[in-house]
Motif scaffolding. Structure first.
Motif, PDB file in Angstrom:
ATOM      1  N   ALA A   1       0.819  -1.216   0.000  1.00 25.51           N
ATOM      2  CA  ALA A   1       0.000   0.000   0.000  1.00 25.51           C
ATOM      3  C   ALA A   1       0.845   1.256   0.000  1.00 25.51           C
TER       4      ALA A   1
ATOM      5  N   LYS B   1       2.596   4.538  -0.951  1.00 28.72           N
ATOM      6  CA  LYS B   1       2.344   5.593  -1.912  1.00 28.72           C
ATOM      7  C   LYS B   1       3.643   6.277  -2.253  1.00 28.72           C
ATOM      8  N   SER B   2       3.688   6.888  -3.431  1.00 31.21           N
ATOM      9  CA  SER B   2       4.881   7.610  -3.851  1.00 31.21           C
ATOM     10  C   SER B   2       4.874   9.002  -3.247  1.00 31.21           C
ATOM     11  N   THR B   3       6.017   9.413  -2.764  1.00 31.46           N
ATOM     12  CA  THR B   3       6.197  10.772  -2.267  1.00 31.46           C
ATOM     13  C   THR B   3       7.214  11.465  -3.153  1.00 31.46           C
ATOM     14  N   PHE B   4       6.846  12.639  -3.634  1.00 32.75           N
ATOM     15  CA  PHE B   4       7.710  13.397  -4.525  1.00 32.75           C
ATOM     16  C   PHE B   4       8.367  14.549  -3.772  1.00 32.75           C
TER      17      PHE B   4
ATOM     18  N   TYR C   1      -2.605  13.386  -8.241  1.00 33.90           N
ATOM     19  CA  TYR C   1      -1.694  14.294  -7.549  1.00 33.90           C
ATOM     20  C   TYR C   1      -2.151  15.729  -7.776  1.00 33.90           C
TER      21      TYR C   1
ATOM     22  N   PHE D   1       0.495  13.935  -3.179  1.00 31.51           N
ATOM     23  CA  PHE D   1      -0.324  12.742  -3.419  1.00 31.51           C
ATOM     24  C   PHE D   1      -1.735  12.948  -2.888  1.00 31.51           C
TER      25      PHE D   1
ATOM     26  N   TRP E   1      -5.135   7.046  -4.508  1.00 26.69           N
ATOM     27  CA  TRP E   1      -4.659   5.909  -5.291  1.00 26.69           C
ATOM     28  C   TRP E   1      -5.783   4.893  -5.359  1.00 26.69           C
TER      29      TRP E   1
ATOM     30  N   ARG F   1      -6.981   2.648  -2.368  1.00 23.69           N
ATOM     31  CA  ARG F   1      -5.894   1.943  -1.671  1.00 23.69           C
ATOM     32  C   ARG F   1      -5.169   2.838  -0.680  1.00 23.69           C
ATOM     33  N   ASN F   2      -5.106   4.111  -1.000  1.00 22.65           N
ATOM     34  CA  ASN F   2      -4.391   5.016  -0.115  1.00 22.65           C
ATOM     35  C   ASN F   2      -4.860   6.435  -0.395  1.00 22.65           C
TER      36      ASN F   2
END
Lengths: 114, 115
Positions: free
Chosen positions: A99, A101-104, B35, B45, B48, B55-56
């Motif tokens: 689960a 998530k991507s952090t930019f 985003y 973010f 998702w 999911r998130n």
């Protein structure tokens, strides 16, 4: 929660100069690391990525990045920049979990003077 | 192969209105990410979705919501718009969730302006 820090907000270089953009992250577990680039008027696109294995990864257009786990860093490098490298560069971290998530990072604007 | 598409390209609303943004992922991709990119800031973010489920979620108020349809396309809804919601909203898609890597492919974005 993870975070990503890009040290330089705006970098100005002359053509043929060497480039290094800093990226540090904070996360206690295993991560996947990315550099994305956004050229003027274009979509974000992947420059290179790291999952595992050789910490020195090579991407498109002569870019490379080195993952230094002990320093939580994933700096982007290019030995000789071109005017066409003018763009915004984003470092991103994604925990290697289901689960995650991507952090930019906030991005670094690179301007290359001809 | 078609990339990620988003519509509309630009959207102008006034405070208090609702905005609906749409995203079609690359064929075969089941995950969709949203985003927010405000001026001078990085990508924040939002949401998702994968296989139709959320999911998130990022640190945004509940007036930011969305859904994913059976064909994996997605909508982002922003209710009770505020001036600070003005931003570029990016959608990205990837192949699948899981512990393996998922490169995200980005769309061109929807520029939302709240007056």
């Amino acid at each position: 929660a993870q975070s990503v820090s890009q040290h330089n907000h705006h970098v100005i270089l002359s053509e043929a100069a060497s480039l290094e953009l800093g990226c540090n992250y904070s996360y206690g577990g295993t991560v996947n690391l990315f550099w994305y680039v956004q050229y003027p008027g274009q979509h974000l696109q992947l420059l290179l990525k790291y999952f595992s294995g050789d910490p020195l990864v090579k991407g498109i257009k002569g870019f490379e990045a080195e993952f230094i786990k002990s320093k939580f860093s994933f700096n982007l490098r290019k030995p000789s920049v071109q005017w066409s490298d003018t763009a915004e560069y984003f470092c991103a971290v994604k925990p290697n979990t289901n689960a995650g998530k991507s952090t930019f990072g906030d991005g670094t604007t690179l301007t290359v003077k001809p | 192969e078609a990339g990620v598409t988003q519509s509309p390209t630009h959207l102008i609303k006034t405070r208090g209105q609702q905005a609906t943004l749409r995203c079609s992922p690359i064929s075969g991709h089941t995950s969709v990410y949203w985003y927010q990119q405000a001026l001078g800031l990085g990508l924040q973010f939002l949401l998702w979705y994968d296989e139709g489920e959320e999911r998130n979620r990022g640190n945004f108020p509940p007036r930011f919501s969305g859904r994913q349809f059976p064909n994996y396309s997605s909508e982002l809804n922003v209710n009770a718009l505020e001036l600070e919601d003005s931003a570029l909203y990016l959608c990205a898609s990837s192949v699948h969730t899981g512990s393996s890597y998922n490169e995200q492919f980005f769309g061109p974005g929807t520029r939302l302006t709240v007056l």
